[in-house]
Design a protein around this motif. Structure first.
Motif, PDB file in Angstrom:
ATOM      1  N   HIS A 107      20.164  28.294   9.935  1.00  0.00           N
ATOM      2  CA  HIS A 107      21.450  27.855   9.406  1.00  0.00           C
ATOM      3  C   HIS A 107      21.543  28.025   7.892  1.00  0.00           C
ATOM      4  O   HIS A 107      22.447  27.489   7.263  1.00  0.00           O
ATOM      5  CB  HIS A 107      21.706  26.389   9.783  1.00  0.00           C
ATOM      6  N   GLN A 108      20.604  28.780   7.324  1.00  0.00           N
ATOM      7  CA  GLN A 108      20.644  29.049   5.894  1.00  0.00           C
ATOM      8  C   GLN A 108      21.009  30.515   5.668  1.00  0.00           C
ATOM      9  O   GLN A 108      21.569  31.157   6.548  1.00  0.00           O
ATOM     10  CB  GLN A 108      19.294  28.670   5.266  1.00  0.00           C
ATOM     11  N   GLY A 109      20.687  31.035   4.487  1.00  0.00           N
ATOM     12  CA  GLY A 109      21.098  32.391   4.157  1.00  0.00           C
ATOM     13  C   GLY A 109      20.349  33.452   4.930  1.00  0.00           C
ATOM     14  O   GLY A 109      19.487  33.167   5.773  1.00  0.00           O
ATOM     15  N   ALA A 110      20.666  34.711   4.619  1.00  0.00           N
ATOM     16  CA  ALA A 110      20.103  35.844   5.350  1.00  0.00           C
ATOM     17  C   ALA A 110      18.583  35.914   5.246  1.00  0.00           C
ATOM     18  O   ALA A 110      17.901  36.261   6.216  1.00  0.00           O
ATOM     19  CB  ALA A 110      20.727  37.143   4.834  1.00  0.00           C
ATOM     20  N   GLU A 111      18.027  35.595   4.064  1.00  0.00           N
ATOM     21  CA  GLU A 111      16.575  35.648   3.884  1.00  0.00           C
ATOM     22  C   GLU A 111      15.879  34.682   4.832  1.00  0.00           C
ATOM     23  O   GLU A 111      14.880  35.024   5.476  1.00  0.00           O
ATOM     24  CB  GLU A 111      16.205  35.311   2.439  1.00  0.00           C
ATOM     25  N   GLN A 112      16.389  33.450   4.917  1.00  0.00           N
ATOM     26  CA  GLN A 112      15.759  32.454   5.772  1.00  0.00           C
ATOM     27  C   GLN A 112      15.982  32.787   7.251  1.00  0.00           C
ATOM     28  O   GLN A 112      15.096  32.596   8.087  1.00  0.00           O
ATOM     29  CB  GLN A 112      16.300  31.055   5.452  1.00  0.00           C
ATOM     30  N   ALA A 113      17.166  33.285   7.579  1.00  0.00           N
ATOM     31  CA  ALA A 113      17.431  33.674   8.961  1.00  0.00           C
ATOM     32  C   ALA A 113      16.502  34.801   9.398  1.00  0.00           C
ATOM     33  O   ALA A 113      16.051  34.842  10.549  1.00  0.00           O
ATOM     34  CB  ALA A 113      18.889  34.095   9.112  1.00  0.00           C
ATOM     35  N   SER A 114      16.187  35.702   8.458  1.00  0.00           N
ATOM     36  CA  SER A 114      15.265  36.793   8.761  1.00  0.00           C
ATOM     37  C   SER A 114      13.861  36.256   9.033  1.00  0.00           C
ATOM     38  O   SER A 114      13.162  36.721   9.933  1.00  0.00           O
ATOM     39  CB  SER A 114      15.235  37.787   7.592  1.00  0.00           C
ATOM     40  N   ALA A 115      13.441  35.268   8.248  1.00  0.00           N
ATOM     41  CA  ALA A 115      12.133  34.644   8.470  1.00  0.00           C
ATOM     42  C   ALA A 115      12.091  33.969   9.833  1.00  0.00           C
ATOM     43  O   ALA A 115      11.097  34.052  10.563  1.00  0.00           O
ATOM     44  CB  ALA A 115      11.836  33.635   7.360  1.00  0.00           C
ATOM     45  N   GLY A 130      -6.520  15.651  27.523  1.00  0.00           N
ATOM     46  CA  GLY A 130      -5.526  14.688  27.963  1.00  0.00           C
ATOM     47  C   GLY A 130      -4.491  14.356  26.914  1.00  0.00           C
ATOM     48  O   GLY A 130      -3.836  13.303  26.982  1.00  0.00           O
ATOM     49  N   LEU A 131      -4.289  15.240  25.932  1.00  0.00           N
ATOM     50  CA  LEU A 131      -3.245  15.045  24.936  1.00  0.00           C
ATOM     51  C   LEU A 131      -1.917  15.545  25.501  1.00  0.00           C
ATOM     52  O   LEU A 131      -1.888  16.369  26.426  1.00  0.00           O
ATOM     53  CB  LEU A 131      -3.583  15.773  23.639  1.00  0.00           C
ATOM     54  N   GLU A 132      -0.820  15.083  24.917  1.00  0.00           N
ATOM     55  CA  GLU A 132       0.498  15.422  25.451  1.00  0.00           C
ATOM     56  C   GLU A 132       1.191  16.549  24.706  1.00  0.00           C
ATOM     57  O   GLU A 132       2.177  17.094  25.184  1.00  0.00           O
ATOM     58  CB  GLU A 132       1.413  14.186  25.441  1.00  0.00           C
ATOM     59  N   ARG A 133       0.682  16.910  23.523  1.00  0.00           N
ATOM     60  CA  ARG A 133       1.368  17.926  22.723  1.00  0.00           C
ATOM     61  C   ARG A 133       0.420  18.456  21.657  1.00  0.00           C
ATOM     62  O   ARG A 133      -0.688  17.938  21.467  1.00  0.00           O
ATOM     63  CB  ARG A 133       2.602  17.337  22.051  1.00  0.00           C
ATOM     64  N   VAL A 134       0.863  19.499  20.952  1.00  0.00           N
ATOM     65  CA  VAL A 134       0.243  19.941  19.704  1.00  0.00           C
ATOM     66  C   VAL A 134       1.321  19.874  18.619  1.00  0.00           C
ATOM     67  O   VAL A 134       2.506  19.751  18.914  1.00  0.00           O
ATOM     68  CB  VAL A 134      -0.333  21.368  19.811  1.00  0.00           C
ATOM     69  N   TRP A 135       0.887  19.958  17.370  1.00  0.00           N
ATOM     70  CA  TRP A 135       1.816  19.833  16.245  1.00  0.00           C
ATOM     71  C   TRP A 135       1.920  21.169  15.504  1.00  0.00           C
ATOM     72  O   TRP A 135       0.910  21.741  15.085  1.00  0.00           O
ATOM     73  CB  TRP A 135       1.343  18.741  15.281  1.00  0.00           C
ATOM     74  N   SER A 136       3.133  21.655  15.338  1.00  0.00           N
ATOM     75  CA  SER A 136       3.392  22.906  14.619  1.00  0.00           C
ATOM     76  C   SER A 136       3.549  22.598  13.137  1.00  0.00           C
ATOM     77  O   SER A 136       4.480  21.886  12.754  1.00  0.00           O
ATOM     78  CB  SER A 136       4.671  23.565  15.151  1.00  0.00           C
ATOM     79  N   VAL A 137       2.660  23.136  12.293  1.00  0.00           N
ATOM     80  CA  VAL A 137       2.667  22.737  10.877  1.00  0.00           C
ATOM     81  C   VAL A 137       2.857  23.897   9.904  1.00  0.00           C
ATOM     82  O   VAL A 137       2.853  23.693   8.695  1.00  0.00           O
ATOM     83  CB  VAL A 137       1.374  21.967  10.510  1.00  0.00           C
ATOM     84  N   ASP A 138       3.038  25.103  10.408  1.00  0.00           N
ATOM     85  CA  ASP A 138       3.227  26.226   9.489  1.00  0.00           C
ATOM     86  C   ASP A 138       4.596  26.120   8.816  1.00  0.00           C
ATOM     87  O   ASP A 138       5.483  25.382   9.264  1.00  0.00           O
ATOM     88  CB  ASP A 138       3.111  27.554  10.245  1.00  0.00           C
ATOM     89  N   ASP A 139       4.753  26.849   7.732  1.00  0.00           N
ATOM     90  CA  ASP A 139       6.048  26.889   7.042  1.00  0.00           C
ATOM     91  C   ASP A 139       6.252  28.293   6.503  1.00  0.00           C
ATOM     92  O   ASP A 139       5.656  28.674   5.496  1.00  0.00           O
ATOM     93  CB  ASP A 139       6.091  25.874   5.903  1.00  0.00           C
ATOM     94  N   GLN A 140       7.060  29.065   7.184  1.00  0.00           N
ATOM     95  CA  GLN A 140       7.332  30.444   6.803  1.00  0.00           C
ATOM     96  C   GLN A 140       8.651  30.565   6.044  1.00  0.00           C
ATOM     97  O   GLN A 140       9.305  31.603   6.071  1.00  0.00           O
ATOM     98  CB  GLN A 140       7.359  31.332   8.047  1.00  0.00           C
ATOM     99  N   THR A 141       9.040  29.500   5.350  1.00  0.00           N
ATOM    100  CA  THR A 141      10.249  29.559   4.535  1.00  0.00           C
ATOM    101  C   THR A 141      10.149  30.714   3.546  1.00  0.00           C
ATOM    102  O   THR A 141       9.174  30.819   2.797  1.00  0.00           O
ATOM    103  CB  THR A 141      10.444  28.246   3.762  1.00  0.00           C
ATOM    104  N   SER A 142      11.141  31.573   3.550  1.00  0.00           N
ATOM    105  CA  SER A 142      11.126  32.721   2.640  1.00  0.00           C
ATOM    106  C   SER A 142      11.316  32.267   1.207  1.00  0.00           C
ATOM    107  O   SER A 142      12.108  31.366   0.912  1.00  0.00           O
ATOM    108  CB  SER A 142      12.240  33.705   3.007  1.00  0.00           C
ATOM    109  N   MET A 143      10.555  32.867   0.303  1.00  0.00           N
ATOM    110  CA  MET A 143      10.692  32.560  -1.120  1.00  0.00           C
ATOM    111  C   MET A 143      11.571  33.576  -1.831  1.00  0.00           C
ATOM    112  O   MET A 143      11.585  33.664  -3.053  1.00  0.00           O
ATOM    113  CB  MET A 143       9.310  32.482  -1.772  1.00  0.00           C
TER     114      MET A 143
END
Length: 359
Positions: free
Chosen positions: A94-102, A208-221
């Protein structure tokens, strides 16, 4: 009189420059502050991994078993993987073209599951939290299939895979909203050469865990003024003896992955301090010394450090949900040293030496 004033000004300037030359350090550093946290410390084990998608055809998922057995014996109660969360991906779209591309490059498509449920990514994440909070100690297959679907709609396919793996083989079928196409996606993800699934989700299900946590951040600079010049400058910085030595060592390790404990040996090397030191000399240390007028090397290091800071911030947020958490962070080996350097600044967090776990 003029001469006296000049001398005074000169001395003041000298003192000023001398003061600027002295590095400033804050008086309080959380990681050495005297206060002791209440209760059990958080524990974090950082596993540096090769990206399994890049291994040659001799790689077999079953060769990960010696690694999985050792990690399971440490028994984490939370697992973080190098993936962008559904909420981050939704924000990027929902941001600009750079972020949408990421987002298009790094984010899974949650829309098919979202359409089945009639939920947005945000609403699906809220629904996942609600379902997990109310989950009984022995969920029915229908409840697990529903959670699988909700996690897919939330943009968390690896957590969906955890739920799918916790079902019996007979119960892994299209039902409770899961369509044949979504089941096919889950079946393919089970076999996908990816550490988030073959290690993260597989280990979570085993424990016996219920989930994993997604922690990466590919926000375009943002894009560089001259992308070709930027790439050329960084590639030139990487052309150094440390890189040559690193590549030669990795070539030998990769050639042995089909041998008994060959993959375990690779993980031991990738998680040793010597590997981290060599990686730094070959990559970010060399980039910092890159001398282009545009400071391309320093821009690259800025991107790298920003990404790692955001990833570690996401891990810290997971730990804050339940202080005293024992968390396994699975991440590409190049990130390991940065993860540990940033995590080591937290007062109520103890880093665990992965070398001892992999013995």
């Amino acid at each position: 009189m003029i001469r006296a004033v000049t001398i005074v000004l000169f001395l003041l300037m000298a003192v000023s420059h001398e003061g600027q030359a002295q590095p400033y350090h804050p008086s309080i550093r959380p990681y050495i502050a005297g206060s002791s946290p209440h209760g059990r410390h958080n524990e974090v084990l950082v596993l540096g991994t090769p990206h399994l998608s890049g291994l040659h055809d001799r790689f077999r998922p079953e060769s990960l078993e010696p690694v999985l057995l050792r990690l399971a014996a440490w028994h984490p109660d939370a697992i973080a993987t190098e993936d962008s969360s559904g909420l981050l991906c939704d924000a990027l779209r929902h941001q600009g073209a750079e972020q949408a591309s990421a987002a298009a490059r790094y984010c899974p498509d949650s829309a098919p599951a979202g359409r089945v449920l009639g939920l947005s990514v945000v609403a699906a994440n809220e629904d996942a939290e609600r379902l997990l909070a109310a989950l009984p100690s022995r969920p029915s297959p229908a409840q697990r299939r529903r959670l699988t679907l909700v996690f897919l709609a939330a943009g968390e396919p690896n957590s969906a895979l955890v739920q799918w793996l916790r079902l019996s083989v007979m119960d892994r079928r299209a039902a409770d909203g899961l369509t044949p196409d979504l089941v096919a996606q889950l079946t393919a993800r089970m076999k996908r050469r990816n550490e988030s699934g073959l290690i993260g989700a597989a280990l979570a299900a085993r424990l016996g865990l219920e989930r994993v946590w997604s922690v990466d951040d590919q926000t375009s600079m943002g894009s560089m003024p001259d992308e070709k010049a930027y790439a050329a400058a960084v590639q030139k910085a990487w052309d150094n003896p440390a890189t040559a030595a690193r590549m030669a060592e990795e070539k030998v390790l990769y050639a042995q992955i089909d041998q008994p404990d060959g993959l375990l040996k690779l993980y031991r090397v990738f998680n040793a301090p010597a590997y981290a030191e060599q990686a730094y000399r070959s990559d970010w240390g060399a980039a910092l010394a890159e001398s282009s007028s545009q400071n391309y090397g320093r821009r690259y290091v800025g991107y790298w450090e920003t990404r790692n800071l955001r990833m570690v911030a996401n891990i810290r947020q997971v730990l804050a949900r339940a202080p005293g958490t024992r968390l396994l962070a699975i991440v590409g080996a190049s990130h390991k040293a940065y993860y540990e350097a940033y995590l080591d600044q937290m007062r109520d967090l103890d880093l665990i030496d992965v070398e001892t776990v992999l013995e």
